[in-house]
Design an enzyme around this catalytic site. Structure first.
Site, mmCIF file in Angstrom:
data_model
loop_
_atom_site.group_PDB
_atom_site.id
_atom_site.type_symbol
_atom_site.label_atom_id
_atom_site.label_comp_id
_atom_site.label_asym_id
_atom_site.label_seq_id
_atom_site.Cartn_x
_atom_site.Cartn_y
_atom_site.Cartn_z
ATOM 1 N N LYS A 26 -15.065 -4.833 -35.768
ATOM 2 C CA LYS A 26 -16.558 -5.624 -35.599
ATOM 3 C C LYS A 26 -16.629 -6.683 -36.702
ATOM 4 C CE LYS A 26 -17.921 -3.279 -31.986
ATOM 5 N NZ LYS A 26 -17.988 -4.082 -30.545
ATOM 6 N N ASP B 149 -12.313 -4.929 -28.180
ATOM 7 C CA ASP B 149 -12.197 -4.973 -29.464
ATOM 8 C C ASP B 149 -12.146 -3.423 -30.104
ATOM 9 O OD1 ASP B 149 -14.677 -3.791 -29.474
ATOM 10 O OD2 ASP B 149 -15.647 -5.697 -30.513
ATOM 11 N N GLN C 288 -19.391 -12.258 -15.526
ATOM 12 C CA GLN C 288 -20.488 -11.808 -15.924
ATOM 13 C C GLN C 288 -21.632 -12.980 -15.382
ATOM 14 O OE1 GLN C 288 -20.164 -10.426 -19.916
ATOM 15 N NE2 GLN C 288 -22.188 -9.505 -19.716
ATOM 16 N N GLY D 290 -25.502 -8.479 -21.129
ATOM 17 C CA GLY D 290 -24.935 -7.109 -21.625
ATOM 18 C C GLY D 290 -24.114 -6.507 -20.339
ATOM 19 N N LYS E 149 -13.445 -13.480 -28.614
ATOM 20 C CA LYS E 149 -13.180 -12.552 -29.778
ATOM 21 C C LYS E 149 -11.838 -12.051 -29.313
ATOM 22 C CE LYS E 149 -14.560 -8.741 -32.203
ATOM 23 N NZ LYS E 149 -15.618 -7.434 -32.550
#
Length: 482
Positions: free
Chosen positions: A370, A227, A164, A196, A101
């Site tokens: 978003k 973002d 992650q 998460g 993103k």
């Protein structure tokens, strides 16, 4: 099901194919084992509603009080103790884009990542400082992000990355992993997930990067979603952190802001068992959900802009004392297979840190993108762009952001872009709703409340140069070329 029995099955399933190119890292397995074990042990809600209290007055400070302290002469000394960490694990799929993103263009051909680099480079140049950028990638974003990082080689900002964890999705019925082997492609593409952003503590610690940054004299990280275009380094909050007396050092600051009706699902700060704690809607018993959403009882929500002590993260990781509530996220895979993925949230660890604090910041520090509705706002003349930072235009007479709701024809970024010949003037807009097959010509101006609804099968073309003020446009309006 007995955990040890399940654990053996996990071990068998997940070590069948040692020749696979991607290894299920032993640290990932250990992290997943602990999370899964806790999941099996937890019974009932993670909070007792009757024990929830409002936070004490002094535990959530107004931003103006922090700002009133002013800034020291040598800001570089404070900045040199700081690391900016951006959560960069998400894909752009919800906006119809492939890849990370952070690589979507949001303003003047600048991506989220471009803007972040420009902001930090501006700080480093202005104050002759050395603030590095750290990206927490996921296995979904790591490869594409690393390719693009080469373009910042000559910018004045050091960029580090770490990954992650990668955990297996679990069959909702059998509680067994749905992965057949270690591969991440083909039929296995959907069976792994990044657990998460609460995974930041363990992954950062395990990567060795946390130790390296401490050795370089860094003391705090400023963590935010990549973002959130409002999440820039705030010198007043940084100064508040580094100027605390040693015995009272604040180890964790959560930026919160006032709730509006659009934010009713956002996590909030509460006092629980004598500690400041994050309460998420997923933890709220069904009978109290409306109470949780109430703007009068829970007045603030978590922006996920967090300032955290590096040495405290190290201490808590070494003591195995990082305690975050498990979020059980149900998903449906292809073939209607119901799975769950176990996640944690970075803000949930606030209760583990000493002298934790909330700061009630202006709404301008929460500007998440978003959807394409959010994208329209940040691309418009409502905001001006300087050194990578977006600020509300001085020409807008009131500080609130308009409410924009674009219909399903605008969901994907590419479709959205083809529907605007140029981004409308929105300086005096309060509310915009667009539904159906609608396009906008050049130099359109929108003011007050504007609602445009094209009936099914019809199309509305808003002519170039139109000015719509407090108008409802419906039916069929097409401008045909001669």
């Amino acid at each position: 099901m007995d955990f040890h029995q399940t654990g053996f099955i996990f071990n068998d399933v997940l070590s069948e194919r040692p020749e696979d190119p991607v290894i299920f890292h032993s640290r990932d397995f250990e992290g997943f084992r602990k999370l899964f074990h806790r999941f099996l042990q937890v019974k009932g809600p993670s909070v007792e509603w009757s024990k929830i209290n409002r936070p004490p007055e002094d535990s959530i400070q107004p931003y103006d009080k922090i700002k009133a302290k002013g800034l020291p002469d040598n800001i570089a000394d404070s900045l040199n103790k700081l690391v900016v960490v951006k959560l960069n694990g998400g894909l752009g799929t919800s906006m119809g884009c492939k890849g990370p993103k952070s690589l979507i263009s949001v303003r003047n051909e600048n991506t989220f990542l471009d803007l972040t680099v420009k902001q930090i480079e501006h700080l480093n140049k202005t104050y002759n400082a050395d603030v590095p950028l750290v990206l927490m990638n996921s296995f979904n974003t790591d490869e594409d992000t690393k390719k693009i990082l080469q373009k910042y080689t000559h910018h004045r900002v050091k960029i580090h990355t770490f990954n992650q964890s990668r955990y297996p999705r679990i069959n909702k019925e059998s509680l067994l992993p749905v992965a057949k082997d270690m591969a991440m492609t083909g039929e296995n593409a959907d069976v792994w997930y990044p657990p998460g952003h609460g995974d930041i503590y363990a992954s950062f610690f395990n990567s060795g990067l946390l130790e390296q940054l401490i050795a370089e004299g860094k003391e705090y990280i400023f963590v935010s979603n990549i973002d959130n275009l409002g999440a820039t380094v705030d010198l007043y909050i940084l100064n508040h952190l580094v100027s605390q007396p040693n015995g009272k050092r604040c180890e964790f600051i959560m930026e919160v802001t006032d709730k509006t009706r659009a934010d009713v699902k956002g996590g909030t700060l509460i006092q629980y068992d004598g500690k400041l704690r994050l309460l998420e809607i997923a933890q709220v018993p069904k009978a109290h959900v409306d109470e949780f959403k109430s703007v009068s009882k829970f007045k603030i929500f978590n922006t996920n802009n967090l300032w955290i002590s590096l040495s405290a993260i190290k201490r808590l990781q070494e003591q195995n004392a990082m305690d975050m509530e498990i979020i059980v996220n149900p998903k449906t895979l292809d073939g209607d297979l119901n799975v769950i993925q176990l996640e944690t949230a970075v803000g949930a660890a606030i209760k583990c840190f000493d002298n934790a604090l909330g700061i009630n910041v202006p709404r301008s520090r929460f500007l998440p993108v978003k959807t394409t509705s959010d994208l329209l706002l940040v691309m418009s003349n409502l905001y001006s762009l300087e050194a990578g930072s977006l600020t509300m235009s001085e020409r807008r007479e009131f500080p609130t952001t308009p409410h924009v709701k674009l219909g399903s024809s605008f969901t994907k970024v590419q479709e959205y872009l083809t529907r605007f010949e140029s981004i409308p003037d929105m300086l005096e807009l309060d509310h915009l709703t667009v539904s159906g097959d609608v396009t906008f010509g050049k130099h359109v101006s929108l003011k007050g409340t504007v609602i445009i609804i094209a009936n099914h099968g019809d199309r509305i073309d808003i002519p170039a140069g139109s000015m719509l003020e407090n108008k409802i446009v419906s039916g069929n309006l097409r401008i045909l070329d001669h």
